[in-house]
Write a protein that holds these residues in place. Structure first.
Motif, PDB file in Angstrom:
ATOM      1  N   UNK A 256       0.653  -1.341  -0.392  1.00  0.00           N
ATOM      2  CA  UNK A 256      -0.425  -0.059  -0.230  1.00  0.00           C
ATOM      3  C   UNK A 256       0.873   1.054  -0.111  1.00  0.00           C
ATOM      4  N   UNK A 257       1.537   1.130   0.995  1.00  0.00           N
ATOM      5  CA  UNK A 257       3.117   2.246   0.589  1.00  0.00           C
ATOM      6  C   UNK A 257       4.206   2.622  -0.419  1.00  0.00           C
ATOM      7  N   UNK A 258       4.018   1.452  -0.653  1.00  0.00           N
ATOM      8  CA  UNK A 258       4.823   1.491  -2.106  1.00  0.00           C
ATOM      9  C   UNK A 258       4.065   2.172  -3.748  1.00  0.00           C
ATOM     10  N   UNK A 259       3.035   1.757  -3.109  1.00  0.00           N
ATOM     11  CA  UNK A 259       1.766   2.290  -4.411  1.00  0.00           C
ATOM     12  C   UNK A 259       1.344   3.292  -4.185  1.00  0.00           C
ATOM     13  N   UNK A 260       1.792   4.097  -3.116  1.00  0.00           N
ATOM     14  CA  UNK A 260       1.333   5.539  -2.673  1.00  0.00           C
ATOM     15  C   UNK A 260       2.159   6.689  -3.110  1.00  0.00           C
ATOM     16  N   UNK A 261       3.574   5.911  -3.300  1.00  0.00           N
ATOM     17  CA  UNK A 261       4.400   6.678  -3.210  1.00  0.00           C
ATOM     18  C   UNK A 261       4.450   6.635  -5.146  1.00  0.00           C
ATOM     19  N   UNK A 262       3.953   5.829  -5.969  1.00  0.00           N
ATOM     20  CA  UNK A 262       3.760   6.243  -7.220  1.00  0.00           C
ATOM     21  C   UNK A 262       3.184   6.909  -7.852  1.00  0.00           C
ATOM     22  N   UNK A 263       1.554   7.490  -6.744  1.00  0.00           N
ATOM     23  CA  UNK A 263       0.425   8.142  -6.882  1.00  0.00           C
ATOM     24  C   UNK A 263       1.134  10.117  -7.096  1.00  0.00           C
ATOM     25  N   UNK A 264       0.895  11.299  -8.025  1.00  0.00           N
ATOM     26  CA  UNK A 264       1.093  12.538  -8.090  1.00  0.00           C
ATOM     27  C   UNK A 264      -0.251  12.926  -6.609  1.00  0.00           C
ATOM     28  N   UNK A 265       0.128  12.876  -5.914  1.00  0.00           N
ATOM     29  CA  UNK A 265      -0.964  13.184  -4.857  1.00  0.00           C
ATOM     30  C   UNK A 265      -0.522  14.898  -4.838  1.00  0.00           C
ATOM     31  N   UNK A 266      -1.692  15.425  -4.076  1.00  0.00           N
ATOM     32  CA  UNK A 266      -1.952  17.407  -4.425  1.00  0.00           C
ATOM     33  C   UNK A 266      -2.200  17.473  -2.724  1.00  0.00           C
ATOM     34  N   UNK A 267      -0.972  18.304  -3.075  1.00  0.00           N
ATOM     35  CA  UNK A 267      -0.866  18.534  -1.439  1.00  0.00           C
ATOM     36  C   UNK A 267      -0.897  19.991  -1.592  1.00  0.00           C
ATOM     37  N   UNK A 268      -2.070  19.090   0.167  1.00  0.00           N
ATOM     38  CA  UNK A 268      -3.136  20.031   0.285  1.00  0.00           C
ATOM     39  C   UNK A 268      -2.504  19.908   2.421  1.00  0.00           C
ATOM     40  N   UNK A 269      -2.206  20.006   2.572  1.00  0.00           N
ATOM     41  CA  UNK A 269      -1.881  19.844   4.441  1.00  0.00           C
ATOM     42  C   UNK A 269      -2.796  21.018   4.706  1.00  0.00           C
ATOM     43  N   UNK A 270      -3.094  20.172   6.033  1.00  0.00           N
ATOM     44  CA  UNK A 270      -4.205  20.870   7.288  1.00  0.00           C
ATOM     45  C   UNK A 270      -3.918  21.769   7.840  1.00  0.00           C
ATOM     46  N   UNK A 271      -4.213  22.748   8.248  1.00  0.00           N
ATOM     47  CA  UNK A 271      -3.878  23.907   8.301  1.00  0.00           C
ATOM     48  C   UNK A 271      -3.768  23.463  10.498  1.00  0.00           C
ATOM     49  N   UNK A 272      -2.027  23.564  10.407  1.00  0.00           N
ATOM     50  CA  UNK A 272      -1.393  23.355  11.840  1.00  0.00           C
ATOM     51  C   UNK A 272      -2.268  24.491  12.662  1.00  0.00           C
ATOM     52  N   UNK A 273      -2.585  26.037  12.517  1.00  0.00           N
ATOM     53  CA  UNK A 273      -2.680  26.196  13.606  1.00  0.00           C
ATOM     54  C   UNK A 273      -3.805  25.960  14.366  1.00  0.00           C
ATOM     55  N   UNK A 274      -4.494  24.856  14.071  1.00  0.00           N
ATOM     56  CA  UNK A 274      -6.070  24.411  14.724  1.00  0.00           C
ATOM     57  C   UNK A 274      -5.926  23.283  15.002  1.00  0.00           C
ATOM     58  N   UNK A 275      -4.421  23.097  15.308  1.00  0.00           N
ATOM     59  CA  UNK A 275      -4.626  21.737  16.774  1.00  0.00           C
ATOM     60  C   UNK A 275      -3.739  22.473  17.941  1.00  0.00           C
ATOM     61  N   UNK A 276      -3.718  24.069  17.641  1.00  0.00           N
ATOM     62  CA  UNK A 276      -2.737  24.914  18.963  1.00  0.00           C
ATOM     63  C   UNK A 276      -3.681  24.766  19.862  1.00  0.00           C
ATOM     64  N   UNK A 277      -3.328  24.630  21.262  1.00  0.00           N
ATOM     65  CA  UNK A 277      -4.069  24.931  21.958  1.00  0.00           C
ATOM     66  C   UNK A 277      -3.885  25.814  22.751  1.00  0.00           C
TER      67      UNK A 277
END
Length: 277
Positions: A256-277
């Motif tokens: 599964x991980x090797x297959x994912x490495x062959x994909x062209x993923x969309x760079x779409x990170x979740x906003x890190x600010x939304x995990x701040x305490x």
């Protein structure tokens, strides 16, 4: 602790112009992401949590207490299901009914490995404020953030995994403004008996799915699913391979991980600010 998000949510409540929202969630395992999931929903405006712990371990209760210690303006009601084979829709209805009995009209359903991502709104209250006073299921596209290897221990998987599959899953996810006859189907994909469905453009909001994060979590999840599906439906797509090869799931994780490495993923990170305490 007095963030701008908290003050804004409080303002909506005191003005009395909007129904409050309850988060419902059935949790099995997922202790690696549970606290961060709840913090995320807190930071987009959720203050009321209805949680079903399915086959809980002591760590689940420790996470509940830690969350309470951090946030003194939340209400978290915890239910426990100790029956190994469970029905997700029935557990979700228990939670929905409890929230409805407490006066909530809006229900936000989310599994622990899912986040409702708001593209154009700061809080969930900003998102719903323009919706009419009717009863409906709001439908969102559902995108997967696949693993490329093990998420390191004590690292937030929601920010570590930044690549999204380019294709949306065929299933959607939903939240709703409920009346007494509406209820979630298994998987929270839509709401039965809603008067209508409203589909949201993913440029406005979507659900992000972090299903697989480590080899150990991956294997445990598949073994649970295999057992439950065989008992409930008499079949599971990978049951023969799991039965014949004790190392199958380790190989399946690597493949599964090797297959994912062959994909062209969309760079779409979740906003890190939304995990701040």
């Amino acid at each position: 602790m007095q963030s701008s998000i908290r003050l804004k949510v409080g303002k909506w409540f005191t003005e009395g112009g909007m129904d409050k929202i309850a988060l419902i969630q059935v949790v099995r395992d997922d202790t690696d992401i549970l606290f961060n999931n709840w913090v995320y929903y807190y930071n987009i405006g959720v203050r009321d949590y209805y949680i079903m712990l399915h086959m809980p371990e002591p760590e689940h209760f420790n996470i509940v207490e830690e969350f309470k210690d951090w946030f003194n303006d939340i209400t978290i009601k915890v239910f426990v299901n100790t029956i190994d084979l469970h029905y997700h829709d029935k557990d979700c209805k228990v939670l929905t009914d409890a929230a409805r009995a407490d006066g909530f009209t809006w229900i936000l359903g989310s599994d622990a490995d899912e986040l409702l991502v708001l593209r154009k709104h700061e809080t969930i209250y900003d998102f719903i404020k323009d919706y009419p006073s009717d009863y409906y299921s709001i439908q969102f596209k559902f995108g997967t953030y696949p693993p490329l290897g093990n998420v390191p221990e004590h690292v937030n998987a929601f920010t570590h995994l930044t690549g999204r599959d380019p294709e949306w899953r065929k299933e959607e996810k939903s939240i709703g403004r409920f009346n007494d006859v509406m209820f979630y189907v298994p998987g929270l994909h839509f709401i039965m008996n809603a008067r209508r469905q409203i589909h949201v453009d993913p440029d406005t909001a979507f659900y992000a799915h972090f299903r697989d994060r480590t080899e150990a979590q991956f294997e445990k999840k598949y073994l649970i699913q295999n057992k439950n599906w065989l008992e409930r439906y008499g079949q599971f797509p990978l049951s023969d391979q799991i039965a014949k090869d004790p190392d199958f799931l380790k190989k399946h994780w690597a493949d599964t991980c090797n297959f994912n490495l062959t994909k062209t993923l969309v760079n779409d990170p979740i906003n890190q600010r939304l995990f701040q305490l």
